[in-house]
Design a protein around this motif. Structure first.
Motif, PDB file in Angstrom:
ATOM      1  N   UNK B 165       0.685  -1.114  -0.090  1.00 31.99           N
ATOM      2  CA  UNK B 165       0.118   0.027  -0.064  1.00 31.99           C
ATOM      3  C   UNK B 165       0.703   1.154  -0.110  1.00 31.99           C
ATOM      4  N   UNK B 166       1.899   1.296   0.952  1.00 28.71           N
ATOM      5  CA  UNK B 166       2.646   2.566   0.921  1.00 28.71           C
ATOM      6  C   UNK B 166       3.617   2.851  -0.254  1.00 28.71           C
ATOM      7  N   UNK B 167       3.758   1.754  -0.832  1.00 28.48           N
ATOM      8  CA  UNK B 167       4.644   1.647  -1.814  1.00 28.48           C
ATOM      9  C   UNK B 167       4.096   2.169  -3.371  1.00 28.48           C
ATOM     10  N   UNK B 168       2.927   1.663  -3.279  1.00 26.09           N
ATOM     11  CA  UNK B 168       1.800   1.993  -4.678  1.00 26.09           C
ATOM     12  C   UNK B 168       1.240   3.331  -4.515  1.00 26.09           C
ATOM     13  N   UNK B 169       0.855   3.746  -3.212  1.00 23.82           N
ATOM     14  CA  UNK B 169       0.089   5.019  -2.997  1.00 23.82           C
ATOM     15  C   UNK B 169       1.108   6.279  -2.600  1.00 23.82           C
ATOM     16  N   UNK B 170       2.171   5.898  -1.955  1.00 23.95           N
ATOM     17  CA  UNK B 170       2.820   6.796  -1.125  1.00 23.95           C
ATOM     18  C   UNK B 170       3.717   7.839  -2.380  1.00 23.95           C
TER      19      UNK B 170
END
Lengths: 331, 170
Positions: B165-170
């Motif tokens: 999640x943090x990778x894709x949306x950060x």
């Protein structure tokens, strides 16, 4: 959220069954402090510490890096557990972006862009009037985007920093911490000592975050990989030094938390003493765990997580997913 | 045995079949070894569950051809243990792929997915229809993995809980 542990006293780190203890002696009595393994992110060691392989093996099982500093707080080296998350294909991309001059320049410029953003932010927040740093904002900043070589970029960055450090005196307004120019290795006065110490801690925090991703810390863009250090860590730290360290220094001095007494007098006040270091590290840890609502994630993230997110953004850039834009504090 | 698709060239590990049904981007990143070292409680729980479930079974974590890893193997069944039944389709296809893989080696088995937390079991049998679907999927997976760039973010509700999640949306 695991946190950094800073060991400032002398003693011994040992594993007993499944707990890591820091043992120290005080007034002839031995003190045993357990370090809960799941709560440790990284261990910073400033004291004189014995450690055995049993403890090292255990810590590496949990992927916990250890950074060692000498008596003066000067960085000696790190123990990084064997990296489990390696990606050959990402390394290839990292190298491709290094050897292609225009790809490398784009990233190098981005790191400086992020740094300058925070430099200007600090000046604005410290109530310095705009005309004092107009030349940075209007003149020097636009120039970095036109640079074609790393040398040109570094020269402009040098100019920006020179102006910036001059303005430190207006921000801090304390004769004990007057800065004429930036001097390192070794620092020549208390303010330079603070900056050096802070930057070196920042560098190691970034290294830990890089280590937790698949990025290779030796392949860098702004700094030359020939430096005797993990230079990608220096690259990313550029953005975070003015965001994390400088405001910390301003605050510690302005509130009188750190005074000239926190430096080693015998060494011309060019090194923080143990007490000063402790105060600095406490404030540092507090700042790293500060959180902000992330606009895209719509979640609270700590300042430390912002560093990790920066690594992710770099990976996404390298694999052709999303163009890298440096972190710029938006609040 | 299938003739028109080259199974030996297309075969992948079971997780990739699972990820195909969850997120193509995750599949691509996982293939490049860009994985998320997730210290979250959920990952820890999953690992513990794997370790602690079915302690009496003799053959646990059987690795075949260095490629597919079957949780539990007994006389007639292969068993897969899952923490939650939220991704039922993906789990089912993963087990079907194992059955299909084994069939190609000349071994006929049946599958069971155990959801110990939900106290639920699902029995799985390889059908002709499933084989057809898997063959098409293997071709798709190989196409995705050959792409130079990762597939886009999918914006699914379950992204929130993904390790990426943090990778894709950060």
């Amino acid at each position: 959220m695991p946190r950094n542990y800073y060991i400032n006293s002398n003693g011994r780190i040992r594993r007993k069954e499944n707990t890591v203890y820091f043992e120290t002696e005080k007034d002839g009595e031995s003190l045993k402090t357990p370090l809960p393994i799941n709560d440790i992110d990284t261990i910073f060691i400033f004291g004189e510490v014995d450690i055995n392989t049993k403890a090292i093996n255990y810590l590496s099982q949990y992927d916990i890096p250890m950074h060692f500093f000498n008596y003066y707080g000067y960085y000696s080296g790190s123990f990084l557990p064997r990296k489990k998350n390696v990606s050959g294909s990402l390394l290839v991309e990292q190298v491709k972006h290094h050897i292609d001059d225009s790809k490398r320049q784009m990233l190098a410029i981005s790191f400086i862009e992020g740094a300058v953003h925070h430099i200007l932010r600090n000046l604005r927040k410290s109530g310095i009037s705009v005309e004092n740093f107009q030349n940075i904002e209007k003149d020097l900043l636009p120039k970095i985007f036109e640079t074609k070589t790393i040398e040109e970029l570094m020269a402009i960055e040098g100019n920006i920093r020179e102006h910036y450090y001059q303005l430190f005196n207006t921000v801090i307004k304390n004769k004990d911490f007057f800065i004429e120019k930036r001097e390192k290795r070794p620092p020549t006065n208390p303010i330079n000592a603070l900056i050096s110490f802070g930057n070196s801690i920042m560098y190691n925090t970034v290294l830990t975050e890089i280590y937790r991703t698949q990025l290779d810390p030796t392949i860098s863009y702004l700094h030359s990989p020939q430096e005797k250090r993990f230079s990608l860590s220096l690259d990313i730290a550029e953005i975070f030094k003015p965001f994390i360290i400088d405001p910390l220094i301003f605050n510690l001095i302005k509130t009188g938390q750190i005074t000239i007494d926190d430096f080693d007098k015998d060494l011309n006040y060019t090194y923080l003493n143990e007490n000063g270091r402790k105060k600095f590290l406490k404030a540092y840890e507090e700042r790293l765990s500060k959180t902000v609502k992330h606009r895209r994630l719509k979640r609270n993230v700590s300042y430390r997580q912002l560093i990790r997110l920066e690594c992710y953004k770099l990976i996404k850039h390298l694999i052709g997913d999303e163009i890298y834009k440096p972190f710029k504090a938006w609040w | 045995m299938i003739e028109d698709i080259n199974f030996n060239r297309l075969k992948v590990n079971g997780i990739k079949v699972n990820y195909f049904y969850i997120c193509h981007r995750k599949l691509w990143l996982f293939d490049r070894k860009i994985t998320m070292e997730d210290k979250s409680d959920k990952v820890l729980l999953g690992a513990l569950l794997h370790m602690d479930s079915y302690e009496r079974e003799r053959q646990k974590e059987v690795l075949i051809d260095n490629l597919i890893s079957i949780d539990i193997l007994d006389g007639v069944n292969i068993k897969e243990v899952k923490y939650s039944d939220k991704m039922e389709k993906a789990d089912k296809m993963q087990v079907l792929y194992y059955l299909y893989y084994l069939k190609n080696l000349g071994i006929e088995k049946q599958g069971i997915i155990n959801y110990p937390k939900q106290k639920k079991r699902e029995f799985i049998q390889l059908t002709e229809e499933a084989e057809k679907e898997l063959e098409a999927v293997l071709i798709e997976i190989n196409k995705i993995l050959k792409q130079e760039k990762p597939p886009p973010v999918i914006d699914a509700a379950y992204c929130q809980k993904c390790a990426y999640f943090e990778f894709c949306y950060g």
